[in-house]
Design a protein around this motif. Structure first.
Motif, PDB file in Angstrom:
ATOM      1  N   LEU A 147       5.369   4.170   7.976  1.00 46.52           N
ATOM      2  CA  LEU A 147       5.311   2.820   7.437  1.00 46.52           C
ATOM      3  C   LEU A 147       5.910   1.867   8.462  1.00 46.52           C
ATOM      4  CD1 LEU A 147       4.479   1.287   4.847  1.00 46.52           C
ATOM      5  CD2 LEU A 147       6.861   1.424   4.123  1.00 46.52           C
ATOM      6  N   GLY A 148       5.106   0.933   8.954  1.00 44.54           N
ATOM      7  CA  GLY A 148       5.555  -0.007   9.970  1.00 44.54           C
ATOM      8  C   GLY A 148       6.496  -1.059   9.412  1.00 44.54           C
ATOM      9  N   LEU A 149       7.087  -1.847  10.292  1.00 44.01           N
ATOM     10  CA  LEU A 149       8.039  -2.880   9.881  1.00 44.01           C
ATOM     11  C   LEU A 149       7.393  -3.939   9.004  1.00 44.01           C
ATOM     12  CD1 LEU A 149       9.975  -3.375  13.260  1.00 44.01           C
ATOM     13  CD2 LEU A 149      10.700  -2.083  11.236  1.00 44.01           C
ATOM     14  N   SER A 150       6.091  -4.138   9.178  1.00 42.45           N
ATOM     15  CA  SER A 150       5.382  -5.150   8.384  1.00 42.45           C
ATOM     16  C   SER A 150       4.990  -4.633   7.012  1.00 42.45           C
ATOM     17  CB  SER A 150       4.127  -5.609   9.127  1.00 42.45           C
ATOM     18  OG  SER A 150       3.243  -4.520   9.313  1.00 42.45           O
ATOM     19  N   GLY A 151       5.297  -3.364   6.720  1.00 50.05           N
ATOM     20  CA  GLY A 151       4.928  -2.776   5.445  1.00 50.05           C
ATOM     21  C   GLY A 151       3.561  -2.153   5.429  1.00 50.05           C
ATOM     22  N   VAL A 152       2.898  -2.116   6.581  1.00 53.51           N
ATOM     23  CA  VAL A 152       1.568  -1.530   6.701  1.00 53.51           C
ATOM     24  C   VAL A 152       1.694  -0.096   7.194  1.00 53.51           C
ATOM     25  CG1 VAL A 152      -0.656  -1.684   7.892  1.00 53.51           C
ATOM     26  CG2 VAL A 152       0.518  -3.766   7.160  1.00 53.51           C
ATOM     27  N   ILE A 153       0.926   0.819   6.600  1.00 56.30           N
ATOM     28  CA  ILE A 153       0.924   2.204   7.046  1.00 56.30           C
ATOM     29  C   ILE A 153       0.266   2.284   8.413  1.00 56.30           C
ATOM     30  CG2 ILE A 153       0.123   4.538   6.539  1.00 56.30           C
ATOM     31  CD1 ILE A 153       0.101   3.763   3.575  1.00 56.30           C
ATOM     32  N   GLU A 154       0.934   2.956   9.359  1.00 58.75           N
ATOM     33  CA  GLU A 154       0.405   3.100  10.712  1.00 58.75           C
ATOM     34  C   GLU A 154       0.004   4.546  10.954  1.00 58.75           C
ATOM     35  OE1 GLU A 154       3.452   1.713  13.311  1.00 58.75           O
ATOM     36  OE2 GLU A 154       3.322  -0.375  12.638  1.00 58.75           O
ATOM     37  N   GLU A 162       0.830  -1.197   0.000  1.00 57.91           N
ATOM     38  CA  GLU A 162       0.000   0.000   0.000  1.00 57.91           C
ATOM     39  C   GLU A 162       0.865   1.247   0.000  1.00 57.91           C
ATOM     40  OE1 GLU A 162      -2.402   0.763   3.495  1.00 57.91           O
ATOM     41  OE2 GLU A 162      -1.026  -0.380   4.740  1.00 57.91           O
ATOM     42  N   ARG A 163       0.225   2.358  -0.383  1.00 55.52           N
ATOM     43  CA  ARG A 163       0.903   3.650  -0.449  1.00 55.52           C
ATOM     44  C   ARG A 163      -0.063   4.720   0.070  1.00 55.52           C
ATOM     45  NH1 ARG A 163       4.942   5.883  -3.926  1.00 55.52           N
ATOM     46  NH2 ARG A 163       5.156   8.081  -3.383  1.00 55.52           N
ATOM     47  N   PHE A 164       0.417   5.574   0.950  1.00 55.37           N
ATOM     48  CA  PHE A 164      -0.408   6.658   1.481  1.00 55.37           C
ATOM     49  C   PHE A 164      -0.566   7.743   0.424  1.00 55.37           C
ATOM     50  CE2 PHE A 164      -0.581  10.822   3.714  1.00 55.37           C
ATOM     51  CZ  PHE A 164      -1.840  10.670   4.295  1.00 55.37           C
ATOM     52  N   LEU A 165      -1.787   8.280   0.307  1.00 51.05           N
ATOM     53  CA  LEU A 165      -2.066   9.400  -0.587  1.00 51.05           C
ATOM     54  C   LEU A 165      -2.232  10.672   0.233  1.00 51.05           C
ATOM     55  CD1 LEU A 165      -4.655   8.224  -3.283  1.00 51.05           C
ATOM     56  CD2 LEU A 165      -2.249   8.802  -3.622  1.00 51.05           C
ATOM     57  N   PRO A 166      -1.466  11.693  -0.031  1.00 47.66           N
ATOM     58  CA  PRO A 166      -1.675  12.980   0.655  1.00 47.66           C
ATOM     59  C   PRO A 166      -3.061  13.536   0.356  1.00 47.66           C
ATOM     60  CG  PRO A 166       0.437  12.935  -0.503  1.00 47.66           C
ATOM     61  CD  PRO A 166      -0.327  11.737  -0.960  1.00 47.66           C
ATOM     62  N   PRO A 167      -3.631  14.294   1.277  1.00 55.41           N
ATOM     63  CA  PRO A 167      -4.952  14.882   1.045  1.00 55.41           C
ATOM     64  C   PRO A 167      -4.980  15.754  -0.206  1.00 55.41           C
ATOM     65  CG  PRO A 167      -4.322  15.111   3.363  1.00 55.41           C
ATOM     66  CD  PRO A 167      -3.111  14.602   2.630  1.00 55.41           C
ATOM     67  N   ASP A 176     -13.382   3.316   7.457  1.00 51.93           N
ATOM     68  CA  ASP A 176     -12.043   3.699   7.036  1.00 51.93           C
ATOM     69  C   ASP A 176     -11.619   5.022   7.666  1.00 51.93           C
ATOM     70  OD1 ASP A 176     -11.608   1.448   5.443  1.00 51.93           O
ATOM     71  OD2 ASP A 176     -12.609   2.357   3.721  1.00 51.93           O
ATOM     72  N   LEU A 177     -10.399   5.415   7.389  1.00 57.10           N
ATOM     73  CA  LEU A 177      -9.838   6.618   8.000  1.00 57.10           C
ATOM     74  C   LEU A 177     -10.603   7.872   7.608  1.00 57.10           C
ATOM     75  CD1 LEU A 177      -7.390   7.704   9.701  1.00 57.10           C
ATOM     76  CD2 LEU A 177      -6.232   8.051   7.511  1.00 57.10           C
ATOM     77  N   THR A 178     -11.050   7.950   6.356  1.00 53.68           N
ATOM     78  CA  THR A 178     -11.674   9.182   5.869  1.00 53.68           C
ATOM     79  C   THR A 178     -13.129   9.004   5.461  1.00 53.68           C
ATOM     80  OG1 THR A 178     -10.805   8.718   3.643  1.00 53.68           O
ATOM     81  CG2 THR A 178      -9.486  10.144   5.075  1.00 53.68           C
ATOM     82  N   SER A 179     -13.684   7.802   5.618  1.00 54.28           N
ATOM     83  CA  SER A 179     -15.075   7.584   5.216  1.00 54.28           C
ATOM     84  C   SER A 179     -15.623   6.323   5.863  1.00 54.28           C
ATOM     85  CB  SER A 179     -15.186   7.474   3.689  1.00 54.28           C
ATOM     86  OG  SER A 179     -14.507   6.324   3.232  1.00 54.28           O
ATOM     87  N   VAL A 180     -16.947   6.212   5.848  1.00 55.98           N
ATOM     88  CA  VAL A 180     -17.638   5.016   6.341  1.00 55.98           C
ATOM     89  C   VAL A 180     -18.679   4.622   5.304  1.00 55.98           C
ATOM     90  CG1 VAL A 180     -19.066   4.020   8.170  1.00 55.98           C
ATOM     91  CG2 VAL A 180     -17.319   5.715   8.741  1.00 55.98           C
ATOM     92  N   ASN A 181     -18.708   3.334   4.967  1.00 62.76           N
ATOM     93  CA  ASN A 181     -19.711   2.804   4.062  1.00 62.76           C
ATOM     94  C   ASN A 181     -20.598   1.829   4.825  1.00 62.76           C
ATOM     95  OD1 ASN A 181     -20.665   0.479   2.106  1.00 62.76           O
ATOM     96  ND2 ASN A 181     -20.317   2.262   0.821  1.00 62.76           N
ATOM     97  N   LEU A 182     -21.918   2.048   4.745  1.00 63.92           N
ATOM     98  CA  LEU A 182     -22.895   1.176   5.390  1.00 63.92           C
ATOM     99  C   LEU A 182     -23.737   0.509   4.309  1.00 63.92           C
ATOM    100  CD1 LEU A 182     -24.209   3.662   8.130  1.00 63.92           C
ATOM    101  CD2 LEU A 182     -22.237   2.130   8.281  1.00 63.92           C
ATOM    102  N   TRP A 235      -2.496  13.566  12.881  1.00 63.09           N
ATOM    103  CA  TRP A 235      -2.042  12.174  12.806  1.00 63.09           C
ATOM    104  C   TRP A 235      -0.540  12.096  12.559  1.00 63.09           C
ATOM    105  CZ3 TRP A 235      -5.529   8.157  13.495  1.00 63.09           C
ATOM    106  CH2 TRP A 235      -6.885   8.514  13.448  1.00 63.09           C
ATOM    107  N   ASP A 236       0.104  11.141  13.219  1.00 64.07           N
ATOM    108  CA  ASP A 236       1.456  10.715  12.846  1.00 64.07           C
ATOM    109  C   ASP A 236       1.309   9.532  11.905  1.00 64.07           C
ATOM    110  OD1 ASP A 236       3.063  12.527  14.219  1.00 64.07           O
ATOM    111  OD2 ASP A 236       2.919  11.394  16.093  1.00 64.07           O
ATOM    112  N   ILE A 237       1.939   9.622  10.747  1.00 65.89           N
ATOM    113  CA  ILE A 237       1.795   8.581   9.727  1.00 65.89           C
ATOM    114  C   ILE A 237       3.169   8.019   9.410  1.00 65.89           C
ATOM    115  CG2 ILE A 237       0.968   8.070   7.400  1.00 65.89           C
ATOM    116  CD1 ILE A 237      -0.781  10.627   7.664  1.00 65.89           C
TER     117      ILE A 237
END
Length: 329
Positions: A225-232, A40-45, A192-198, A221-223
């Motif tokens: 990349l964790g050791l597992s490759g997941v954005i934290e 995954e890759r984080f997208l800036p706002p 999700d971080l920026t939205s919710v789907n119901l 937020w502090d953003i």
């Protein structure tokens, strides 16, 4: 169900884009298929806003880097149409319209008897009931302009779009893997971080869907990349702000439960289970709070039992895995 824009191809990669991230997953072509690679890759706002591409040049540059890093050049892909773009609506049409004529009939009625909040939609349908005079169909629609912007962007980067899906169907597909076909009314909550789907499923059919944006201030937020490759994501803002956000969503959940009970099922059925998934950092706390608030069971989306021993796919990639199972099962 889904959007029948494309033809099928082999060696397909799976991309999930939202306002804050790009996620990739690839299946290993075994029987049963298992997840082989993901990232995954984080997208800036400001690059994607409410599911619409706002800064296409920046998105193209980031995607180009991802393609090289993930080694997915010149591949076919499936993608999820961003939730804010999708509408699910039940419509009634004459009972004598045959199945192979329904799509053409719907196309002719759009804008006259069938009204959508956008012009020139891409759409698909699912037949429901037929009482001899009219038949109900579920219409899945999204504005073609914004969907095709993704398709054209992928094409410019030598990625060929072969299938599109919506997130509740991908979520349901993974949930239902290796389960019996028991009748239930499943309420999916993609938090999700920026939205919710119901979305509420009657059996395997998504009857109603609602999408809500969540306020997101990157300075809170502090953003990393964790050791597992997941954005934290670590929240450093005022906790009261998140509490208000969550309370608002819980109210919307209650409203949709009541809408299904009184308007869609005419008090004949109730929601039987909540299914929770998403990439929100507080997802476990949200899940625990829902278990306290609601009388019906609440379940967290997880890997099928035979998948758990073959690799620890992060929770925020489960939607990608559900997408990858499209046309595989």
């Amino acid at each position: 169900m889904g959007f029948s824009l494309f033809s099928a191809k082999n060696r397909i990669i799976n991309l999930v884009l939202n306002d804050h991230s790009i996620r990739f997953l690839e299946l290993k072509q075994t029987n049963p298929p298992i997840a082989q690679k993901w990232s995954e890759r984080f997208l800036p706002p400001g690059i994607i806003v409410d599911g619409k591409i706002v800064d296409s040049d920046s998105l193209a540059n980031i995607l180009e880097q991802c393609i090289e890093e993930w080694k997915i050049q010149r591949r076919s892909l499936r993608f999820i149409v961003p939730d804010p773009l999708v509408i699910i609506r039940k419509v009634s049409i004459p009972s004598d319209v045959q199945e192979d004529e329904i799509k053409g009939f719907l196309y002719l009625e759009l804008g006259s008897t069938i009204h959508l909040p956008f012009e020139e939609p891409v759409f698909d349908f699912h037949r429901l009931t037929n009482n001899g005079k009219t038949q109900d169909v579920l219409l899945f629609a999204a504005p073609e302009q914004f969907v095709m912007e993704y398709v054209k962007l992928f094409s410019s980067l030598k990625l060929e779009s072969v299938a599109a899906d919506i997130s509740p169907l991908s979520m349901y597909r993974l949930y239902h893997l290796n389960r019996s076909n028991e009748k239930e009314v499943l309420f999916t909550v993609q938090f999700d971080l920026t939205s919710v789907n119901l979305c509420i499923f009657d059996g395997s059919v998504p009857m109603v869907m609602r999408q809500f944006a969540l306020p997101f201030n990157i300075e809170d937020w502090d953003i990393k990349l964790g050791l597992s490759g997941v954005i934290e994501f670590i929240y450093k803002g005022a906790s009261e702000e998140l509490v208000i956000q969550f309370e608002d969503i819980f109210k919307e959940i209650n409203k949709l439960v009541d809408y299904y009970r009184f308007s869609l099922s005419n008090e004949k059925q109730d929601v039987t289970k909540f299914l929770v998934n998403g990439d929100h950092p507080m997802l476990k706390a949200i899940y625990d709070e829902m278990k306290e608030r609601f009388e019906v069971p609440v379940e967290m989306l997880s890997l099928p039992a035979d998948e758990k021993t073959k690799g620890s796919i992060p929770t925020n990639h489960l939607l990608s895995l559900g997408l990858a199972l499209k046309e595989v099962q």
